[in-house]
Design an enzyme around this catalytic site. Structure first.
Site, PDB file in Angstrom:
ATOM      1  N   HIS A 108       0.817  -1.223   0.000  1.00  0.00           N
ATOM      2  CA  HIS A 108       0.000   0.000   0.000  1.00  0.00           C
ATOM      3  C   HIS A 108       0.852   1.275   0.000  1.00  0.00           C
ATOM      4  O   HIS A 108       0.302   2.379  -0.083  1.00  0.00           O
ATOM      5  CB  HIS A 108      -0.944   0.031   1.202  1.00  0.00           C
ATOM      6  CG  HIS A 108      -1.949  -1.083   1.211  1.00  0.00           C
ATOM      7  ND1 HIS A 108      -2.766  -1.358   0.130  1.00  0.00           N
ATOM      8  CD2 HIS A 108      -2.264  -2.006   2.160  1.00  0.00           C
ATOM      9  CE1 HIS A 108      -3.545  -2.404   0.425  1.00  0.00           C
ATOM     10  NE2 HIS A 108      -3.258  -2.817   1.643  1.00  0.00           N
ATOM     11  N   HIS A 150      -6.152  -7.534  -0.397  1.00  0.00           N
ATOM     12  CA  HIS A 150      -6.359  -6.104  -0.653  1.00  0.00           C
ATOM     13  C   HIS A 150      -5.638  -5.704  -1.933  1.00  0.00           C
ATOM     14  O   HIS A 150      -4.625  -6.303  -2.292  1.00  0.00           O
ATOM     15  CB  HIS A 150      -5.833  -5.279   0.526  1.00  0.00           C
ATOM     16  CG  HIS A 150      -6.502  -5.614   1.831  1.00  0.00           C
ATOM     17  ND1 HIS A 150      -6.005  -6.580   2.689  1.00  0.00           N
ATOM     18  CD2 HIS A 150      -7.626  -5.130   2.404  1.00  0.00           C
ATOM     19  CE1 HIS A 150      -6.802  -6.672   3.747  1.00  0.00           C
ATOM     20  NE2 HIS A 150      -7.799  -5.800   3.599  1.00  0.00           N
ATOM     21  N   ASP A 153      -4.402 -13.223   3.411  1.00  0.00           N
ATOM     22  CA  ASP A 153      -5.623 -12.718   4.039  1.00  0.00           C
ATOM     23  C   ASP A 153      -6.886 -12.962   3.215  1.00  0.00           C
ATOM     24  O   ASP A 153      -7.959 -12.487   3.591  1.00  0.00           O
ATOM     25  CB  ASP A 153      -5.494 -11.229   4.406  1.00  0.00           C
ATOM     26  CG  ASP A 153      -4.898 -10.384   3.309  1.00  0.00           C
ATOM     27  OD1 ASP A 153      -4.643 -10.918   2.210  1.00  0.00           O
ATOM     28  OD2 ASP A 153      -4.672  -9.180   3.547  1.00  0.00           O
TER      29      ASP A 153
END
Ligand SMILES: [Zn+2]
Length: 350
Positions: free
Chosen positions: A125, A168, A253
């Site tokens: 990120h 993500h 995840d």
């Protein structure tokens, strides 16, 4: 085959003193302890991380951002945004793992052995100047290890595939590599969760169109969908792009037990991905592979990490799965981006 595992207990210097943050020290410690119980462990060689190298960090991050985050780290433990904390050691720890991931990438293509870097804090990120593509925070990340490794290999003349299966979207990685046609970036993620980016229509900047492939998934997508994506997105893009090496942002995840996501993946998917990448190395389709630890915030990540490594080392048999399309919008978007990628690859050859 041998796997080189970069493990360094200095990761523990990045720690929330109250241990309340989901990105805790246990993630690395328990994952390595689980791998020790596996037959894979006798094929694992453990090495320490390199010393911090801000030259590697500056390959992809702006000096202003690096100066800012280092001054934040120098203040000791605190949150720099709503999600992300630093300690006085965080910047050096992340710069160590950044240097180690770049080094691992180079060593892997030289030797043909896969490497895995047990990095903390997170990486994907973090964009050029910090939070990326309009995201409100750094999302637990400080420096973008996968982008640094990919840029290092590309600068040496290698064609690189970045595979990000963290649940993500890797907005930092995508922002950094957006205009770079030397790097194919495939990102499989749950749609509508943090950071909110990763639309299938986002295919790369001018001259790099089609080299960025986003696969946004609905909640409840599971193993059969991931099996379809591996065969119909990852492998098809790889055939077109013909990378020399892969950099994997290995977040676990998407597992069904994860606290932060709603996907339904089990260990079988990570085993499948491990087997797939190993076969590419064995068949000589790729010369190198470095994986770097991404997310994973429930107990499922520990077993998923083990399954991935066991697949990479061919300790367990390859799971059999029925591939199921994740939906018409993904099918349509993927066929479009693959044809754009084909045109870009043709143009690059001219
Ligand atoms: Zn994640």
């Amino acid at each position: 085959m041998e796997l080189v595992l970069v493990y360094d207990e200095r990761h523990k210097l990045h720690r929330d003193p109250g241990d309340r943050h989901p990105e805790g020290v246990w993630r690395v410690e328990d994952s390595v302890a689980e791998l020790r119980k596996s037959g894979a462990w006798s094929y694992v060689r453990v090495v320490r991380a390199l010393e911090p190298d801000y030259g590697a960090v500056l390959l992809v991050h702006d000096p202003d951002y690096v100066d800012w985050i280092r001054s934040e780290c120098s203040k000791g433990f605190h949150y720099v945004d709503a999600d992300t904390y630093v300690t006085e050691h965080t910047c050096d720890v992340a710069a160590s793992f950044a240097a180690s991931t770049a080094e691992a990438a180079v060593r892997s293509v030289e030797t043909g052995s896969p490497w895995f870097v047990m990095a903390r804090p997170g990486g994907h990120h973090a964009g050029r100047r910090g939070p990326a593509m309009g995201a409100p925070t750094l999302g637990f990340c400080v420096f973008d290890y996968a982008a640094i490794a990919a840029r290092t290999l590309a600068d040496l003349g290698y064609r690189v595939m970045v595979l990000d299966f963290d649940a993500h979207h890797g907005n930092g990685t995508q922002e950094i590599l957006w205009n770079d046609p030397r790097v194919l970036h495939i990102d499989i993620h749950q749609r509508w969760i943090y950071p909110g980016t990763g639309d299938i229509e986002d295919v790369g900047g001018s001259g790099a169109e089609g080299t960025k492939i986003n696969v946004p998934l609905y909640p409840d997508s599971g193993d059969e969908n991931y099996s379809w994506i591996l065969a119909n997105v990852v492998e098809k893009a790889r055939e077109i792009f013909q990378p020399d090496a892969a950099v994997v942002f290995a977040g676990f995840d998407a597992h069904r037990e994860d606290r932060l996501t709603q996907l339904q993946v089990t260990e079988a998917t990570y085993s499948l991905f491990g087997h797939y990448l190993r076969k590419l190395l064995e068949l000589g389709e790729m010369g190198g592979l470095v994986s770097v630890l991404g997310g994973g915030y429930g107990r499922g990540m520990v077993r998923s990490f083990r399954s991935y490594i066991e697949g990479l080392l061919n300790i367990t048999s390859e799971p059999e799965m029925r591939p199921v399309s994740p939906g018409r919008s993904v099918e349509y978007g993927v066929s479009r981006v693959l044809s754009i990628l084909s045109r870009t690859v043709q143009n690059l050859k001219k």
